[in-house]
Motif scaffolding. Sequence first.
Motif, PDB file in Angstrom:
ATOM      1  N   LEU A 148      -8.653  56.002   6.461  1.00 44.55           N
ATOM      2  CA  LEU A 148      -8.020  55.565   7.700  1.00 44.55           C
ATOM      3  C   LEU A 148      -8.271  56.548   8.836  1.00 44.55           C
ATOM      4  CD1 LEU A 148      -4.681  54.200   6.232  1.00 44.55           C
ATOM      5  CD2 LEU A 148      -6.459  52.855   7.350  1.00 44.55           C
ATOM      6  N   ALA A 149      -8.259  57.831   8.525  1.00 47.06           N
ATOM      7  CA  ALA A 149      -8.571  58.834   9.555  1.00 47.06           C
ATOM      8  C   ALA A 149     -10.003  58.663  10.040  1.00 47.06           C
ATOM      9  CB  ALA A 149      -8.354  60.239   9.008  1.00 47.06           C
ATOM     10  N   CYS A 150     -10.906  58.396   9.113  1.00 45.89           N
ATOM     11  CA  CYS A 150     -12.313  58.173   9.452  1.00 45.89           C
ATOM     12  C   CYS A 150     -12.456  56.907  10.293  1.00 45.89           C
ATOM     13  CB  CYS A 150     -13.118  58.060   8.159  1.00 45.89           C
ATOM     14  SG  CYS A 150     -14.859  57.615   8.377  1.00 45.89           S
ATOM     15  N   ALA A 151     -11.770  55.835   9.903  1.00 43.04           N
ATOM     16  CA  ALA A 151     -11.842  54.575  10.649  1.00 43.04           C
ATOM     17  C   ALA A 151     -11.331  54.757  12.065  1.00 43.04           C
ATOM     18  CB  ALA A 151     -11.046  53.493   9.928  1.00 43.04           C
ATOM     19  N   GLN A 152     -10.238  55.492  12.222  1.00 43.29           N
ATOM     20  CA  GLN A 152      -9.705  55.710  13.561  1.00 43.29           C
ATOM     21  C   GLN A 152     -10.716  56.428  14.441  1.00 43.29           C
ATOM     22  OE1 GLN A 152      -5.657  56.782  14.135  1.00 43.29           O
ATOM     23  NE2 GLN A 152      -6.110  58.232  15.756  1.00 43.29           N
ATOM     24  N   ALA A 153     -11.368  57.438  13.885  1.00 46.53           N
ATOM     25  CA  ALA A 153     -12.345  58.198  14.669  1.00 46.53           C
ATOM     26  C   ALA A 153     -13.521  57.323  15.074  1.00 46.53           C
ATOM     27  CB  ALA A 153     -12.813  59.404  13.866  1.00 46.53           C
TER      28      ALA A 153
END
Length: 270
Positions: A148-153
């Motif tokens: 999710l952190a990767c997707a947000q970025a």
Amino acid sequence: MPHRFVRRWGGLVAGCWLLGACASTPGREAPRQYALDSLSASCLKNPLYCATVSGREVATGPVQTVGAAVASAAAVGHALTHEMKTSIQEEMEECADKARTEVLSRLKGAFEGLVPKAAECKAMTVDAQGRSVTWAIRLGLEMHEVALACAQAKLGERGLKFSLKPRYRFNLETKEKSLITPEEKAELLRQGGEELKGTLEPDVVIHTGDPLQVLVVYDFKFRCVGFEKNPEWRRYPVGHRYAGQLQGDIYRQAFGPEVHLIGPRKGMFW
């Protein structure tokens, strides 16, 4: 970008007794369908685990980017081009690969090999919040957090309008859906979370700026074993509002045809 990404939830998650529906309890082995799958299986039975990622909540309201006016205008219209959707899906798959590799690298030495075996997936461990869970659940939680952190970025760089883990009520008969605000969800969790059962919480929703006007949905699934297979949608269990139906089918009825299941295909597998 002024994103609100993670927020501590103090006191919202009870002890390990909440895991009875999705993990093993003292003296009883976890059901295979839960012990060997990711966080998603747990969510179907206990909404408290849908709402948390290693004890932290990903922003559940509309997460909107600012700036990149030209890119944003093209990206958040009423349709995404085929090329854009293909490119975004590739990035979500990269996020899944990154999540699996990063978490397994962090836990090097915890298993007999680089990746856990079936018996290890069903074994009990303690997560970051001190809860007793199976390794399958712990790995699913931690991999979701990284993904999710990767997707947000990645989506933020594109200037897209999107939400991470928004919560919806959905009426299967009328096909109407409504958004549950973070404040409302917090209150329902404080009341035990019973009213959240049967609600929908996809991982990533790209929308027009209104989370009810959905363009594309991506949902991450992390197998503990059998990762060489394509990810599969869970079938809702007996007693659930959508009992017997596939999660993906319900998602498509609620959000439209652009619903995609994302699982790791590369990275630390052997």
